[in-house]
Design an enzyme around this catalytic site. Structure first.
Site, PDB file in Angstrom:
ATOM      1  N   ASN A   9       0.884  -1.166   0.000  1.00  0.00           N
ATOM      2  CA  ASN A   9       0.000   0.000   0.000  1.00  0.00           C
ATOM      3  C   ASN A   9       0.920   1.214   0.000  1.00  0.00           C
ATOM      4  O   ASN A   9       1.455   1.604   1.034  1.00  0.00           O
ATOM      5  CB  ASN A   9      -0.872  -0.057   1.265  1.00  0.00           C
ATOM      6  CG  ASN A   9      -1.802   1.127   1.383  1.00  0.00           C
ATOM      7  OD1 ASN A   9      -1.813   2.033   0.541  1.00  0.00           O
ATOM      8  ND2 ASN A   9      -2.584   1.136   2.442  1.00  0.00           N
ATOM      9  N   ARG A  94      -2.874  -2.164  -3.035  1.00  0.00           N
ATOM     10  CA  ARG A  94      -4.019  -1.297  -2.824  1.00  0.00           C
ATOM     11  C   ARG A  94      -3.912  -0.167  -3.837  1.00  0.00           C
ATOM     12  O   ARG A  94      -2.885   0.530  -3.908  1.00  0.00           O
ATOM     13  CB  ARG A  94      -3.979  -0.740  -1.420  1.00  0.00           C
ATOM     14  CG  ARG A  94      -5.146   0.154  -1.140  1.00  0.00           C
ATOM     15  CD  ARG A  94      -5.053   0.714   0.249  1.00  0.00           C
ATOM     16  NE  ARG A  94      -6.315   1.313   0.600  1.00  0.00           N
ATOM     17  CZ  ARG A  94      -6.607   1.684   1.840  1.00  0.00           C
ATOM     18  NH1 ARG A  94      -5.745   1.476   2.804  1.00  0.00           N
ATOM     19  NH2 ARG A  94      -7.757   2.243   2.094  1.00  0.00           N
ATOM     20  N   HIS A 182     -12.496   3.581   0.602  1.00  0.00           N
ATOM     21  CA  HIS A 182     -12.465   2.606   1.714  1.00  0.00           C
ATOM     22  C   HIS A 182     -13.162   1.300   1.346  1.00  0.00           C
ATOM     23  O   HIS A 182     -13.608   0.546   2.207  1.00  0.00           O
ATOM     24  CB  HIS A 182     -13.147   3.170   2.995  1.00  0.00           C
ATOM     25  CG  HIS A 182     -12.364   4.264   3.660  1.00  0.00           C
ATOM     26  ND1 HIS A 182     -12.960   5.398   4.156  1.00  0.00           N
ATOM     27  CD2 HIS A 182     -11.041   4.392   3.895  1.00  0.00           C
ATOM     28  CE1 HIS A 182     -12.033   6.187   4.681  1.00  0.00           C
ATOM     29  NE2 HIS A 182     -10.849   5.592   4.532  1.00  0.00           N
ATOM     30  N   ARG A 241      -8.965  16.482   6.955  1.00  0.00           N
ATOM     31  CA  ARG A 241      -9.840  16.866   5.830  1.00  0.00           C
ATOM     32  C   ARG A 241     -11.172  17.391   6.344  1.00  0.00           C
ATOM     33  O   ARG A 241     -11.691  16.908   7.352  1.00  0.00           O
ATOM     34  CB  ARG A 241     -10.101  15.652   4.930  1.00  0.00           C
ATOM     35  CG  ARG A 241      -8.896  15.236   4.119  1.00  0.00           C
ATOM     36  CD  ARG A 241      -9.186  13.956   3.338  1.00  0.00           C
ATOM     37  NE  ARG A 241      -8.260  12.916   3.701  1.00  0.00           N
ATOM     38  CZ  ARG A 241      -8.456  11.613   3.488  1.00  0.00           C
ATOM     39  NH1 ARG A 241      -9.557  11.192   2.905  1.00  0.00           N
ATOM     40  NH2 ARG A 241      -7.549  10.737   3.843  1.00  0.00           N
ATOM     41  N   GLU A 379      -7.688  -4.470   5.770  1.00  0.00           N
ATOM     42  CA  GLU A 379      -7.635  -4.270   4.314  1.00  0.00           C
ATOM     43  C   GLU A 379      -6.558  -5.138   3.674  1.00  0.00           C
ATOM     44  O   GLU A 379      -6.717  -5.617   2.551  1.00  0.00           O
ATOM     45  CB  GLU A 379      -7.401  -2.783   4.014  1.00  0.00           C
ATOM     46  CG  GLU A 379      -8.654  -1.959   4.302  1.00  0.00           C
ATOM     47  CD  GLU A 379      -8.390  -0.587   4.884  1.00  0.00           C
ATOM     48  OE1 GLU A 379      -7.573  -0.489   5.838  1.00  0.00           O
ATOM     49  OE2 GLU A 379      -8.986   0.392   4.406  1.00  0.00           O
TER      50      GLU A 379
END
Ligand code: ADP
Length: 402
Positions: A9, A94, A182, A241, A379
């Site tokens: 990732n 990913r 996600h 964010r 993940e």
């Protein structure tokens, strides 16, 4: 010896990795997980071996990685030293963006790599780094299958009304859509619930609350709507964010304050969120511990956005059979869960405060119409599982364990 999968990732200045063994079970077995952070700045290597110790050290001198290629060499060096018998059969990546077309994991070849590079404009902060990771792995492991797993793929089942904005159709056609992100986390949670409580998949809302945060409405195990849209900026308040914002604010900043696109991007992506609102930290633990009124305000705003989105997503699913809290905040913060779920009886959610405090897996009361789970997401495991299937390792001859 079994075959092994590496998952990667790659971010702007980091590469997270994991090593899995493919023993033939439902889920690949994680052997090690780690990351290099601060590539090109002040790099640190950290790795954890399952049922073993943790390695953590700063990388200095000749070792200092200046690029993803350098970092990957260090990772491969450590993996082959620590697991000399591991036979790498495939690498799973990913990839943040699969664009409007990729709705499932896939083998990456030159042609699909080019298509993915074309999506960089849709995710300029992530996609180029994901691709750099794929290119570096391709050089380090020539001839080994590489599989791309997309964070957008899970949401490709959402209906047009939740996939579009209210713009003329040419914008939708050129790719201005609500992609949602996600997806690997949502897929993992859905797969685990399939094993544990398949009835929960009928009408489900998953709250992935981490540094990046989003929520997803799921019906019959399929994504229906996400709080994230065209970019991972929309929806919930996040670490740095801003989440949902009136586009009029952006016009105001451009037209009245003469802010450049780069300055606005910096404001919305890096200087807002929990960190920007509180002026204290982007880390939920710091905010929970802080006495600053601005930290309290940021927490209230964070929780309020989640509650509003929960109502909205439950309108999409027509009520819920289950909710799942996951991500670093969702699976750890008793405070956030308590404040999100308090007073939600109108939605059929009866919260069990004692179970929440006890960090139980189910935090709804026995009579609650909506069952509320707390689950760890994984993940990497999802990527490894996809990689085995796509690289057809599942069809390899029976293998002894490593
Ligand atoms: P990322 O989006 O980077 O994968 P994570 O899912 O790891 O993020 O979540 C990171 C967030 O989880 C941080 O805000 C951190 O404060 C929060 N977190 C981790 N442990 C706890 C805890 N015990 N209590 C509250 N928040 C926590």
């Amino acid at each position: 010896m079994s075959d092994h999968i590496i998952t990667l990732n790659a971010g702007s200045s980091s590469i997270k990795f994991a090593l899995f063994a493919t023993d033939g079970g439902e889920w690949p077995r994680q052997i090690a997980i780690g990351q290099i952070e601060g590539i090109g700045v002040s790099p640190e290597f950290e790795a954890k071996v399952a049922a073993g110790g943790k390695t953590k050290r700063a990388l200095t001198g000749a070792e200092t990685p200046k690029s993803h290629d350098d970092a990957l060499k260090i990772i491969i060096g450590w993996l082959s030293e620590t697991f000399p018998d591991a036979k790498i059969a495939a690498i799973g990546h990913r990839v943040v963006h699969g664009g409007p077309i990729y709705s499932a994991p896939m083998l990456i070849d030159d042609a699909s790599y080019k298509v993915l590079a074309g999506f960089s404009a849709l995710a300029p902060l992530h996609q180029p780094h994901n691709l750099a990771g794929i290119a570096a792995a391709g050089r380090a492991f020539p001839g080994i299958p590489q599989v791309g797993c997309f964070d957008t793929a899970f949401h490709r089942t959402q209906p047009f009304v939740n996939d579009t904005y209210g713009l003329p159709p040419e914008h939708y056609e050129e790719g201005v859509r609500r992609y949602g992100f996600h997806g690997l986390s949502y897929e993992y949670i859905t797969s685990r619930l399939q094993e544990r409580d398949p009835a929960a998949l009928r009408r489900l809302v998953v709250l992935h609350l981490g540094n990046g945060a989003s929520m997803c409405a799921i019906k019959d195990a399929k994504g229906q709507a996400s709080t994230m849209g065209f970019s991972p900026l929309d929806g919930l308040l996040m670490g740095t964010r801003c989440g949902q914002i009136d586009p009029g604010v952006l016009l105001y900043l451009m037209q009245q304050k003469a802010m450049s696109a780069a300055a606005i991007s910096d404001l919305l992506n890096k200087k807002s969120g929990l960190k920007g609102m509180s002026g204290v930290s982007s880390d939920m633990r710091d905010l929970e511990a802080s006495a600053a009124p601005s930290a309290k305000q940021a927490l209230e705003y964070f929780v309020n956005r989640i509650r509003r989105e929960l109502g909205s997503l439950m309108a999409v699913t027509g009520g819920a059979d289950a909710l799942v809290f996951t991500g670093g905040i969702g699976s750890n913060s008793t405070f956030v869960r308590e404040h999100v779920l308090a007073g939600m009886e109108w939605a059929g959610i009866v919260f069990d405060s004692a179970a929440n405090q006890a960090r139980a897996e189910v935090i709804s009361a026995p009579g609650s119409a909506v069952k509320v789970y707390v689950m760890q997401t994984d993940e990497e495991a999802m990527i490894a599982r996809h990689t085995i299937r796509v690289a057809k390792l599942a069809e390899a001859p029976a293998l002894a364990t490593a």
